[in-house]
Design an enzyme around this catalytic site. Structure first.
Site, short mmCIF file in Angstrom:
data_model
loop_
_atom_site.label_atom_id
_atom_site.label_comp_id
_atom_site.label_asym_id
_atom_site.label_seq_id
_atom_site.Cartn_x
_atom_site.Cartn_y
_atom_site.Cartn_z
N TYR A 18 0.84 -1.20 0.00
CA TYR A 18 0.00 0.00 0.00
C TYR A 18 0.88 1.25 0.00
O TYR A 18 0.64 2.20 -0.77
CB TYR A 18 -0.93 0.00 1.22
CG TYR A 18 -1.93 1.11 1.21
CD1 TYR A 18 -3.14 0.98 0.53
CD2 TYR A 18 -1.67 2.32 1.86
CE1 TYR A 18 -4.07 2.02 0.51
CE2 TYR A 18 -2.60 3.36 1.84
CZ TYR A 18 -3.78 3.20 1.17
OH TYR A 18 -4.69 4.23 1.14
N HIS A 22 1.27 4.12 -3.13
CA HIS A 22 0.97 5.54 -2.91
C HIS A 22 2.20 6.42 -3.10
O HIS A 22 2.06 7.60 -3.41
CB HIS A 22 0.29 5.74 -1.55
CG HIS A 22 -1.16 5.37 -1.60
ND1 HIS A 22 -1.58 4.06 -1.61
CD2 HIS A 22 -2.26 6.13 -1.72
CE1 HIS A 22 -2.90 4.04 -1.71
NE2 HIS A 22 -3.34 5.28 -1.78
N TYR A 41 -4.27 16.44 1.70
CA TYR A 41 -4.79 15.07 1.81
C TYR A 41 -3.71 14.17 2.39
O TYR A 41 -2.61 14.09 1.86
CB TYR A 41 -5.20 14.60 0.41
CG TYR A 41 -5.87 13.25 0.31
CD1 TYR A 41 -6.26 12.52 1.41
CD2 TYR A 41 -6.12 12.70 -0.94
CE1 TYR A 41 -6.89 11.29 1.28
CE2 TYR A 41 -6.75 11.48 -1.09
CZ TYR A 41 -7.13 10.77 0.02
OH TYR A 41 -7.74 9.56 -0.11
N TRP A 76 -7.84 3.43 -10.61
CA TRP A 76 -7.06 3.37 -9.36
C TRP A 76 -7.69 2.37 -8.39
O TRP A 76 -6.99 1.59 -7.76
CB TRP A 76 -6.97 4.76 -8.74
CG TRP A 76 -6.18 4.81 -7.47
CD1 TRP A 76 -6.67 4.97 -6.21
CD2 TRP A 76 -4.76 4.69 -7.32
NE1 TRP A 76 -5.66 4.97 -5.29
CE2 TRP A 76 -4.47 4.80 -5.95
CE3 TRP A 76 -3.71 4.52 -8.22
CZ2 TRP A 76 -3.17 4.72 -5.44
CZ3 TRP A 76 -2.42 4.45 -7.72
CH2 TRP A 76 -2.16 4.55 -6.35
N TRP A 77 -9.01 2.41 -8.28
CA TRP A 77 -9.70 1.45 -7.42
C TRP A 77 -9.44 0.03 -7.88
O TRP A 77 -9.19 -0.85 -7.06
CB TRP A 77 -11.19 1.72 -7.40
CG TRP A 77 -11.61 3.00 -6.75
CD1 TRP A 77 -10.87 3.78 -5.91
CD2 TRP A 77 -12.88 3.63 -6.89
NE1 TRP A 77 -11.61 4.88 -5.52
CE2 TRP A 77 -12.84 4.80 -6.11
CE3 TRP A 77 -14.02 3.33 -7.60
CZ2 TRP A 77 -13.92 5.66 -6.02
CZ3 TRP A 77 -15.10 4.18 -7.51
CH2 TRP A 77 -15.04 5.34 -6.71
#
Length: 104
Positions: A18, A22, A41, A76-77
C-alpha cells in the site's frame, strides 16, 4: 473549506505494498484530485489494526462528489482492490467519520 475524514480497511500483510503504490501515485490521479478541490490530503496507517485513516480538505464539493465517476479514479480502485476491502464497484470500503473537535 470542508474537512473530510474517513477510515478504510487494508488487508493484513499488504502494508508495504500500500505504501509503495501511494509513493508511486499516478500523476493523472494527482491532477484529478487537485482539480476536484482536494487539498492537504493525508492517509495514516494503524499497523496494529490495518485501518487506514484519511483526512483531506475540499474546496469544490460538486467536483469532489463526482470523483467516483471519473475513469482514472475507477482505474485506481481496480489497481488497489487486491490489497484492501472494497465495494462491488471496486471503490474502497470506507466509513465517514464525524468531526467532534477542531483546534484552529
Amino acid at each position: 473549506m470542508r474537512r473530510i475524514a474517513f477510515k478504510m480497511f487494508l488487508h493484513e500483510g499488504f502494508e508495504e505494498e500500500y505504501k509503495r503504490r501511494h509513493k508511486e501515485i499516478w500523476p493523472e490521479l494527482k491532477v484529478l484530485l487537485k482539480e476536484s478541490g482536494v487539498e492537504d490530503y493525508s492517509i495514516f496507517l494503524d499497523e496494529e489494526t490495518h485501518l487506514l485513516f484519511g483526512v483531506l480538505k475540499c474546496s469544490k464539493e460538486m467536483e469532489y462528489q463526482n470523483l467516483p465517476l471519473q475513469p482514472v479514479m475507477q482505474k485506481w480502485w481496480e489497481h488497489n482492490k487486491d490489497i484492501m476491502q472494497t465495494n462491488k464497484d471496486n471503490s474502497p470500503r470506507s466509513i465517514s467519520l464525524e468531526e467532534v473537535f477542531y483546534l484552529e
